[in-house]
Design an enzyme around this catalytic site. Structure first.
Site, PDB file in Angstrom:
ATOM      1  N   ASP A   1      41.839  45.862  44.414  1.00  0.00           N
ATOM      2  CA  ASP A   1      41.922  47.110  44.895  1.00  0.00           C
ATOM      3  C   ASP A   1      41.801  48.254  43.889  1.00  0.00           C
ATOM      4  O   ASP A   1      41.567  49.221  44.397  1.00  0.00           O
ATOM      5  CB  ASP A   1      43.429  47.422  45.574  1.00  0.00           C
ATOM      6  CG  ASP A   1      43.355  46.877  47.240  1.00  0.00           C
ATOM      7  OD1 ASP A   1      42.119  46.897  47.612  1.00  0.00           O
ATOM      8  OD2 ASP A   1      44.513  46.605  47.580  1.00  0.00           O
TER       9      ASP A   1
HETATM   10  C1  BGC Z   1      46.956  43.988  48.008  1.00  0.00           C
HETATM   11  C2  BGC Z   1      45.755  43.194  48.072  1.00  0.00           C
HETATM   12  C3  BGC Z   1      44.894  43.041  46.773  1.00  0.00           C
HETATM   13  C4  BGC Z   1      45.733  42.991  45.343  1.00  0.00           C
HETATM   14  C5  BGC Z   1      45.054  43.345  44.233  1.00  0.00           C
HETATM   15  C6  BGC Z   1      47.712  43.697  46.891  1.00  0.00           C
HETATM   16  O1  BGC Z   1      48.650  44.859  46.616  1.00  0.00           O
HETATM   17  O2  BGC Z   1      47.677  43.545  49.085  1.00  0.00           O
HETATM   18  O3  BGC Z   1      44.924  43.393  49.118  1.00  0.00           O
HETATM   19  O4  BGC Z   1      43.983  42.228  46.719  1.00  0.00           O
HETATM   20  O5  BGC Z   1      46.993  44.134  45.599  1.00  0.00           O
HETATM   21  O6  BGC Z   1      44.660  44.596  43.897  1.00  0.00           O
END
Ligand code: BGC
Length: 811
Positions: free
Chosen positions: A483
């Protein structure tokens, strides 16, 4: 250093001091009504949705930590104490908290009085049971006063902590007998109320916070408790609470048991009120009658325990190392189930108001619990798919109460759609329920616009095909799994969101991670088409996959590892040409899991590079070297200080991708070594450094470049739960449900002699004994089912209800 121990027989973690390095929590509830509870009884309850139907107040990130909960005070002469230490915080003669599967138990002892409190939510009702047992173990008579305490939240948790100009005027309650009813906003649009009762007469009560607490006291010394009685206050606005006060005289050895209920009730519009304008309490009273005795409570607890036993019992390991067996038999399945239930909404790091059910997260959660509760998995898959758009794209998240997608952090996370293929194919492999593919599923919750679930999978596949970039690699969109790698956002304003800002017309960035995912899950889709005799679709899909492999070969390999991405300007991310962030974990994991480079040695090389550049004592960091400054073209990833979160933290979620990748190249020792570096039971002895619960995974452990490497954050709700369970059970221990049987394909450290797993699969019980007489890592030489040799390594489907003995000999 440890602060407790695993009690494997009772499936509990036993905490021996209230002063753990961070609140260590547990979850109660399995259907619609839920609570979270810490080892000092902090936490809160909600119905379905921690944001929209919050029953009790909690103050996140407060001073001191973990303030507010379901509390009890005992006044014994001039001394006041709590069985869970908090809130009174008086020194106890002894303290113990046992977090079990769906329940938590406390026992505090002081001055010859033993007080135990059991908290759980029975599987069939919207009610939290709190059973308080007080024993006078001294040799003199004890005059005690017991106080209960909860503080009501005015339902919408966000509004409750922001909109004071309104909500300090709306609070309303009713009291009848020993029950306090919370009915704020019931007069207008709400048809639900909450209640807090006890199955005995009380001496007094309070419902107004100020009356109970005193304006300048805090939770450790409420005014009413100091006085030894409540004032029968009635809340009008301000902050409604519920406190019962009960006096008791206990002879030496005498015991008193009380059942408190914290419940939630919804009434039909036409039956909301009694004739006199009071609320209709019939349903609440029915619950109080049902759980009126300690025996019924005991039976409900036994039922809850049986339910969990049945779930975790679907797969049980027997092995020489108890750390692995307790993970496999208790804590992996438990955390996976909990993570499914709460997605990323409510923990001590997730406030319950920020995030609902994530499209990608919840699809991944399926792989950790589908064998325990296939019906719930089926429903979740349909719910998620129902939020998908016609072009295959997706909202990033949806609200659990309404099940509708929300745009809070936008859409266009271009990995999202592919995870639907993972969840659905894993579900069918486990259950054989092909009919799910024919279910009519809406797009964007529009029931006038439906297609089969199979069609949804196809749209997922083609969403990638229709969104390729200059190098033939998938466009990343707002971000892929990571993200925080925001290659199209370019935010230089601290008031912007990293995910939703579009300062430049950023559309070009491409992701090698999605390319690997496409080869892996696209192949699952193509294989599925083949099994469904959809030949043309299978052929077309395989052609797209072949092209994607070519694109990765041509543009995704950096010489010693796979690149991570191309940014908006076409520059490489995760390349030796970069100054920082030269190698990333995600594309190594996914490309190798997809089989790219396994035959020509690139896979092994990439994994050696991971070992050299990313692995450290506490796990595998996300990338290296960390970003030391903010890069506008990379976004949030570079906003974290080095070693934390996505900027080179050990993001536990993707460590299992590397474990699975290691099994693809036959390196069982490394796969298991990585597993044990991050797995709770293996690092219990460093609980003081790790800080979060020693029985569950955390999202992140600070990486080697951090200020305090090894310190974890964001426990409980993380994709790590499902992925690590999946990696250890299906790839290291190698018990893999497939469309037409269970494949046995372990990849273990060669020094292991073997292990035995009992596995329920489609109504059949298999006892699978893996023997390793030649001390190899991988390769089943012989498979013997009920004494007969079977070709290959797939145990065929056998008759429902039967039990079979399988022996797999490696060599
Ligand atoms: C989110 C995921 C994401 C991960 C890496 C997590 O907090 O829930 O959807 O893939 O972070 O960024």
């Amino acid at each position: 250093m440890k602060f407790g121990f695993f009690d494997d027989v009772n499936r509990e973690y036993v905490i021996e001091t209230p002063k753990t390095p961070f609140p260590w929590i547990n979850y109660l509830g399995s259907n619609d009504f839920y609570s979270i509870i810490s080892n000092t009884a902090g936490g809160y309850s909600f119905y379905k949705d921690a944001r929209l139907r919050r029953l009790t107040r909690y103050r996140y990130n407060n001073i001191p930590l973990d303030t507010n909960g379901k509390y009890f005070y005992i006044k014994d002469g001039s001394e006041v104490w709590s069985p869970s230490w908090k809130p009174a915080q008086a020194e106890l003669d002894s303290y113990e908290c046992r977090h079990g599967l769906g329940y938590s138990k406390f026992k505090g002892v002081k001055n010859g009085v033993e007080a135990s409190v059991l908290y759980f939510i029975p599987s069939s009702d919207n009610v939290e049971i709190q059973r308080v047992t007080i024993v006078n173990s001294s040799d003199s008579v004890k005059e005690l006063t017991l106080f209960s305490f909860v503080e009501w939240c005015l339902w919408n948790a966000l509004d409750d902590m922001t909109n004071f100009q309104r909500n300090l005027s709306t609070g309303e309650v009713e009291v009848e007998g020993s029950t306090i009813y919370h009915k704020t906003e019931y007069r207008e649009r709400r048809n639900h109320y909450a209640f807090y009762s006890v199955n005995a007469s009380i001496d007094s009560y309070d419902t107004d916070r100020e009356a109970f607490m005193g304006l300048y006291n805090d939770l450790s010394n409420p005014q009413a408790v100091e006085l030894g009685r409540c004032s029968n206050s009635e809340a009008h606005g301000w902050s409604p609470i519920a406190s019962h006060c009960k006096n008791m005289t206990l002879k030496p050895g005498e015991k008193v048991e009380l059942v408190f209920l914290l419940g939630y009730v919804e009434n039909e519009q036409y039956s909301k009120f009694n004739d006199d304008g009071t609320i209709n309490k019939a349903q609440a009273k029915a619950l109080m009658a049902k759980y009126g005795t300690s025996e019924v409570v005991e039976a409900a607890l036994a039922e809850l325990k049986h339910g969990w036993e049945a779930k975790v019992g679907k797969m049980q390991l027997s092995f020489s190392d108890e750390r692995l067996t307790r993970m496999m038999n208790i804590w992996h399945p438990y955390q996976s189930m909990i993570t499914y239930q709460f997605s990323r909404s409510a923990s001590f790091f997730e406030s319950g108001i920020g995030r609902g059910i994530g499209f990608r997260d919840s699809n991944q959660d399926i792989i950790g619990f589908v064998h325990m509760d296939p019906e719930k998995a089926r429903q979740r898959i349909i719910d998620i798919a129902s939020t998908q758009f016609e072009d295959g794209g997706a909202y990033h998240q949806y609200q659990p109460l309404t099940k509708r997608g929300n745009n809070d952090i936008g859409g266009n996370f271009n990995d999202d759609p592919l995870w639907l293929i993972l969840s659905t194919t894993t579900y069918i492999k486990e259950t054989g329920d092909w009919a799910i593919l024919d279910e009519q599923v809406p797009f964007d919750n529009d029931t006038d616009n439906c297609a089969t679930l199979f069609e949804h999978l196809k749209r997922s596949f083609y969403h990638v095909v229709n969104n390729l970039g200059e190098h033939g690699l998938p466009l990343i969109g707002r971000a892929d799994w990571n993200d925080c790698l925001n290659l199209n956002c370019f935010s230089n304003n601290p008031d912007d969101s990293f995910q939703t800002t579009e300062n430049l017309d950023g559309k070009n960035a491409e992701s090698v991670l999605i390319a690997g995912m496409f080869v892996l899950y696209g192949s699952e889709f193509a294989h599925l088409c083949g099994l469904l005799s959809k030949k043309e679709e299978a052929t077309a899909a395989y052609e797209h996959i072949a092209k994607m492999k070519q694109a990765v070969d041509a543009h995704g390999w950096d010489g010693e590892w796979f690149l991570r991405a191309y940014d908006h300007f076409g520059s490489k991310i995760g390349s030796k040409e970069c100054e920082e962030g030269r190698i990333f974990i995600e594309s190594q994991g996914f490309c190798v899991m997809a089989g790219i480079g396994v035959e020509d040695g690139r896979a092994a090389k990439a994994l050696d590079s991971v070992n050299e550049h990313l692995a450290c004592e506490y796990g595998i960091v996300l990338q290296n070297p960390p970003y030391s400054k903010y890069y506008m073209n990379l976004g949030e990833i570079s906003s974290y200080p080095p070693g934390y979160k996505e900027n080179a933290g050990i993001f536990c979620h993707n460590n299992p991708w590397i474990m699975i990748a290691e099994t693809k190249v036959g390196n069982g020792s490394r796969a298991f070594d990585y597993y044990s570096r991050i797995t709770p039971a293996y690092i219990e002895h460093i609980s003081d450094l790790h800080r979060t619960e020693p029985y569950v995974y955390s999202q992140m452990i600070a990486g080697k470049d951090a200020y305090r490497p090894g310190e974890a954050k964001n426990s409980w709700l993380t994709g790590t739960a499902a992925w690590n369970y999946y990696a250890i059970s299906q790839y290291i221990l190698g018990i893999q449900p497939d469309y037409y049987g269970i494949k046995v394909d372990p990849c273990i450290p060669s020094e292991w002699d073997g292990f035995t797993i009992t596995r329920e699969y489609r109504g059949v019980k298999y006892q699978i004994e893996v023997q390793n007489p030649s001390h190899v890592s991988k390769g089943v030489k012989q498979l013997i089912v009920d004494g007969s040799m079977v070709e290959g390594n797939v145990v065929p489907l056998l008759e429902k209800g039967s039990t079979h003995i399988v022996r797999a000999i490696l060599g």
